[in-house]
Design a protein around this motif. Structure first.
Motif, PDB file in Angstrom:
ATOM      1  N   LYS A  14       0.973  -1.279  -0.102  1.00 40.15           N
ATOM      2  CA  LYS A  14      -0.025  -0.155  -0.150  1.00 40.15           C
ATOM      3  C   LYS A  14       0.980   1.339   0.061  1.00 40.15           C
ATOM      4  CE  LYS A  14      -4.014   1.803   2.603  1.00 40.15           C
ATOM      5  NZ  LYS A  14      -4.971   1.772   3.723  1.00 40.15           N
ATOM      6  N   SER A  15       1.798   1.349   0.921  1.00 42.85           N
ATOM      7  CA  SER A  15       2.653   2.460   0.946  1.00 42.85           C
ATOM      8  C   SER A  15       3.641   2.714  -0.322  1.00 42.85           C
ATOM      9  CB  SER A  15       3.476   2.607   2.342  1.00 42.85           C
ATOM     10  OG  SER A  15       2.787   2.726   3.407  1.00 42.85           O
ATOM     11  N   ILE A  16       4.078   1.418  -0.682  1.00 40.74           N
ATOM     12  CA  ILE A  16       5.030   1.738  -1.966  1.00 40.74           C
ATOM     13  C   ILE A  16       4.132   2.152  -3.191  1.00 40.74           C
ATOM     14  CG2 ILE A  16       6.234   0.247  -3.623  1.00 40.74           C
ATOM     15  CD1 ILE A  16       7.376  -1.394  -1.114  1.00 40.74           C
ATOM     16  N   ALA A  17       2.784   1.557  -3.334  1.00 42.10           N
ATOM     17  CA  ALA A  17       1.878   2.025  -4.420  1.00 42.10           C
ATOM     18  C   ALA A  17       1.648   3.486  -4.190  1.00 42.10           C
ATOM     19  CB  ALA A  17       0.596   1.428  -4.383  1.00 42.10           C
ATOM     20  N   PHE A  18       1.689   4.239  -2.976  1.00 46.96           N
ATOM     21  CA  PHE A  18       1.553   5.693  -2.825  1.00 46.96           C
ATOM     22  C   PHE A  18       2.690   6.317  -3.509  1.00 46.96           C
ATOM     23  CE2 PHE A  18       2.558   9.250  -0.173  1.00 46.96           C
ATOM     24  CZ  PHE A  18       1.165   9.962  -0.404  1.00 46.96           C
ATOM     25  N   TYR A  19       4.221   5.690  -2.993  1.00 50.34           N
ATOM     26  CA  TYR A  19       5.282   6.443  -3.222  1.00 50.34           C
ATOM     27  C   TYR A  19       5.625   6.517  -4.426  1.00 50.34           C
ATOM     28  CZ  TYR A  19       5.706   8.119   1.677  1.00 50.34           C
ATOM     29  OH  TYR A  19       5.412   8.852   2.626  1.00 50.34           O
ATOM     30  N   ASP A  20       5.421   5.155  -5.208  1.00 54.09           N
ATOM     31  CA  ASP A  20       5.563   5.063  -6.538  1.00 54.09           C
ATOM     32  C   ASP A  20       4.878   6.079  -7.458  1.00 54.09           C
ATOM     33  OD1 ASP A  20       7.379   2.804  -6.312  1.00 54.09           O
ATOM     34  OD2 ASP A  20       5.970   1.476  -7.049  1.00 54.09           O
ATOM     35  N   ALA A  21       3.546   6.277  -6.958  1.00 51.10           N
ATOM     36  CA  ALA A  21       2.667   7.433  -7.766  1.00 51.10           C
ATOM     37  C   ALA A  21       3.231   8.908  -7.614  1.00 51.10           C
ATOM     38  CB  ALA A  21       1.342   7.003  -7.414  1.00 51.10           C
ATOM     39  N   THR A  22       3.475   9.043  -6.291  1.00 51.50           N
ATOM     40  CA  THR A  22       3.762  10.421  -6.138  1.00 51.50           C
ATOM     41  C   THR A  22       5.258  10.755  -6.517  1.00 51.50           C
ATOM     42  OG1 THR A  22       4.317  10.017  -3.626  1.00 51.50           O
ATOM     43  CG2 THR A  22       2.131  10.599  -4.023  1.00 51.50           C
ATOM     44  N   PHE A  23       6.140  10.043  -6.311  1.00 50.72           N
ATOM     45  CA  PHE A  23       7.492  10.196  -6.720  1.00 50.72           C
ATOM     46  C   PHE A  23       7.420  10.160  -8.385  1.00 50.72           C
ATOM     47  CE2 PHE A  23       9.129   9.230  -2.545  1.00 50.72           C
ATOM     48  CZ  PHE A  23       9.955  10.606  -2.317  1.00 50.72           C
ATOM     49  N   ALA A  24       6.612   9.377  -9.005  1.00 53.19           N
ATOM     50  CA  ALA A  24       6.778   9.695 -10.303  1.00 53.19           C
ATOM     51  C   ALA A  24       6.096  10.763 -10.874  1.00 53.19           C
ATOM     52  CB  ALA A  24       5.810   8.305 -11.173  1.00 53.19           C
ATOM     53  N   ALA A  25       5.158  11.221 -10.085  1.00 48.92           N
ATOM     54  CA  ALA A  25       4.563  12.603 -10.614  1.00 48.92           C
ATOM     55  C   ALA A  25       5.629  13.837 -10.534  1.00 48.92           C
ATOM     56  CB  ALA A  25       3.174  12.917  -9.545  1.00 48.92           C
ATOM     57  N   LEU A  26       6.912  13.443  -9.828  1.00 42.91           N
ATOM     58  CA  LEU A  26       7.709  14.461  -9.638  1.00 42.91           C
ATOM     59  C   LEU A  26       8.954  14.069 -10.575  1.00 42.91           C
ATOM     60  CD1 LEU A  26       7.798  15.028  -5.892  1.00 42.91           C
ATOM     61  CD2 LEU A  26       6.644  16.680  -7.654  1.00 42.91           C
ATOM     62  N   GLY A  27       8.824  12.881 -11.239  1.00 45.91           N
ATOM     63  CA  GLY A  27       9.958  12.492 -12.224  1.00 45.91           C
ATOM     64  C   GLY A  27      10.881  11.781 -11.618  1.00 45.91           C
ATOM     65  N   ILE A  28      10.900  11.239 -10.416  1.00 48.80           N
ATOM     66  CA  ILE A  28      11.744  10.461  -9.751  1.00 48.80           C
ATOM     67  C   ILE A  28      11.316   8.790  -9.745  1.00 48.80           C
ATOM     68  CG2 ILE A  28      12.957  10.215  -7.537  1.00 48.80           C
ATOM     69  CD1 ILE A  28      12.096  13.122  -6.927  1.00 48.80           C
ATOM     70  N   PRO A  29      12.052   8.100 -10.497  1.00 55.78           N
ATOM     71  CA  PRO A  29      11.767   6.740 -10.517  1.00 55.78           C
ATOM     72  C   PRO A  29      12.180   6.082  -9.099  1.00 55.78           C
ATOM     73  CG  PRO A  29      13.662   6.957 -11.757  1.00 55.78           C
ATOM     74  CD  PRO A  29      13.352   8.484 -11.250  1.00 55.78           C
ATOM     75  N   GLY A  30      11.437   4.986  -8.825  1.00 57.95           N
ATOM     76  CA  GLY A  30      11.828   4.062  -7.981  1.00 57.95           C
ATOM     77  C   GLY A  30      12.351   2.803  -8.126  1.00 57.95           C
ATOM     78  N   ASN A  31      12.884   2.063  -6.998  1.00 58.30           N
ATOM     79  CA  ASN A  31      13.491   0.980  -7.119  1.00 58.30           C
ATOM     80  C   ASN A  31      13.169  -0.053  -5.919  1.00 58.30           C
ATOM     81  OD1 ASN A  31      15.540   1.318  -9.273  1.00 58.30           O
ATOM     82  ND2 ASN A  31      16.159   2.748  -7.878  1.00 58.30           N
ATOM     83  N   ARG A  32      12.698  -1.366  -6.220  1.00 53.79           N
ATOM     84  CA  ARG A  32      12.434  -2.126  -5.163  1.00 53.79           C
ATOM     85  C   ARG A  32      13.343  -3.203  -4.696  1.00 53.79           C
ATOM     86  NH1 ARG A  32       6.668  -3.226  -4.977  1.00 53.79           N
ATOM     87  NH2 ARG A  32       7.171  -4.595  -3.141  1.00 53.79           N
ATOM     88  N   MET A  33      13.387  -3.441  -3.367  1.00 51.54           N
ATOM     89  CA  MET A  33      14.282  -4.286  -2.872  1.00 51.54           C
ATOM     90  C   MET A  33      13.403  -5.167  -1.604  1.00 51.54           C
ATOM     91  SD  MET A  33      17.891  -4.271  -0.956  1.00 51.54           S
ATOM     92  CE  MET A  33      18.753  -3.841  -2.595  1.00 51.54           C
ATOM     93  N   GLY A  34      12.670  -6.215  -2.448  1.00 55.21           N
ATOM     94  CA  GLY A  34      11.696  -6.916  -1.117  1.00 55.21           C
ATOM     95  C   GLY A  34      10.813  -6.134  -0.830  1.00 55.21           C
ATOM     96  N   GLU A  35      10.442  -6.052   0.470  1.00 57.80           N
ATOM     97  CA  GLU A  35       9.371  -5.083   0.995  1.00 57.80           C
ATOM     98  C   GLU A  35       9.669  -3.741   1.120  1.00 57.80           C
ATOM     99  OE1 GLU A  35       5.991  -7.995   3.141  1.00 57.80           O
ATOM    100  OE2 GLU A  35       7.874  -7.318   4.181  1.00 57.80           O
ATOM    101  N   ARG A  36      10.841  -3.190   0.434  1.00 60.76           N
ATOM    102  CA  ARG A  36      11.398  -1.627   0.639  1.00 60.76           C
ATOM    103  C   ARG A  36      11.353  -1.261  -0.745  1.00 60.76           C
ATOM    104  NH1 ARG A  36      13.193   0.935   4.628  1.00 60.76           N
ATOM    105  NH2 ARG A  36      13.035  -0.714   6.120  1.00 60.76           N
TER     106      ARG A  36
END
Length: 131
Positions: A14-36
């Motif tokens: 739930k939290s990662i979906a929130f941060y993936d979406a909000t950081f993408a809106a700022l042009g910042i990609p995310g990376n996953r490592m397990g549950e982080r």
């Protein structure tokens, strides 16, 4: 000034979906490592979200706010909309928030755990609405 910010969550998906979406809106990609998840880099500073390392429940910081830079008002608007669509709650709609020495446009959200965040830009046109 900062090397990193790490916040805890109780429901990583739930939290990662929130941060993936909000950081993408700022042009910042995310990376996953397990549950982080990680956003940014060691050179520019990074933001991470995941379960607390001590195994205890995650809680939000009372009185704390994490400020994020946005390139323009449209990115602030997109960030706010993405947060609301992904489990966040409104803490201040997008709009002008001028200071005596700066013209600002920003918005506030709480993430699914309750952490308070804001996105602001100083790239503001005089015609944009004052919030």
């Amino acid at each position: 000034m900062f090397t990193h910010i790490v916040i805890g969550c109780n429901e990583p998906e739930k939290s990662i979906a929130f941060y993936d979406a909000t950081f993408a809106a700022l042009g910042i990609p995310g990376n996953r490592m397990g549950e982080r998840a990680y956003y940014g880099s060691y050179g520019s500073g990074f933001f991470s979200v995941g379960r607390p390392a001590d195994g205890g429940p995650a809680t939000h910081a009372n009185g704390g706010t994490i400020g994020l830079a946005a390139p323009e008002p449209a990115a602030v608007d997109a960030w706010h909309q993405a947060g609301l669509a992904n489990g966040g709650s409104d803490e201040g709609a997008p709009g002008r928030r001028d200071m005596p020495d700066a013209k600002l446009y920003g918005a506030y959200l709480r993430d699914p755990v309750g952490n308070k965040l804001c996105a602001f830009t100083t790239n503001v046109d005089a015609e944009q609405e004052v919030g």
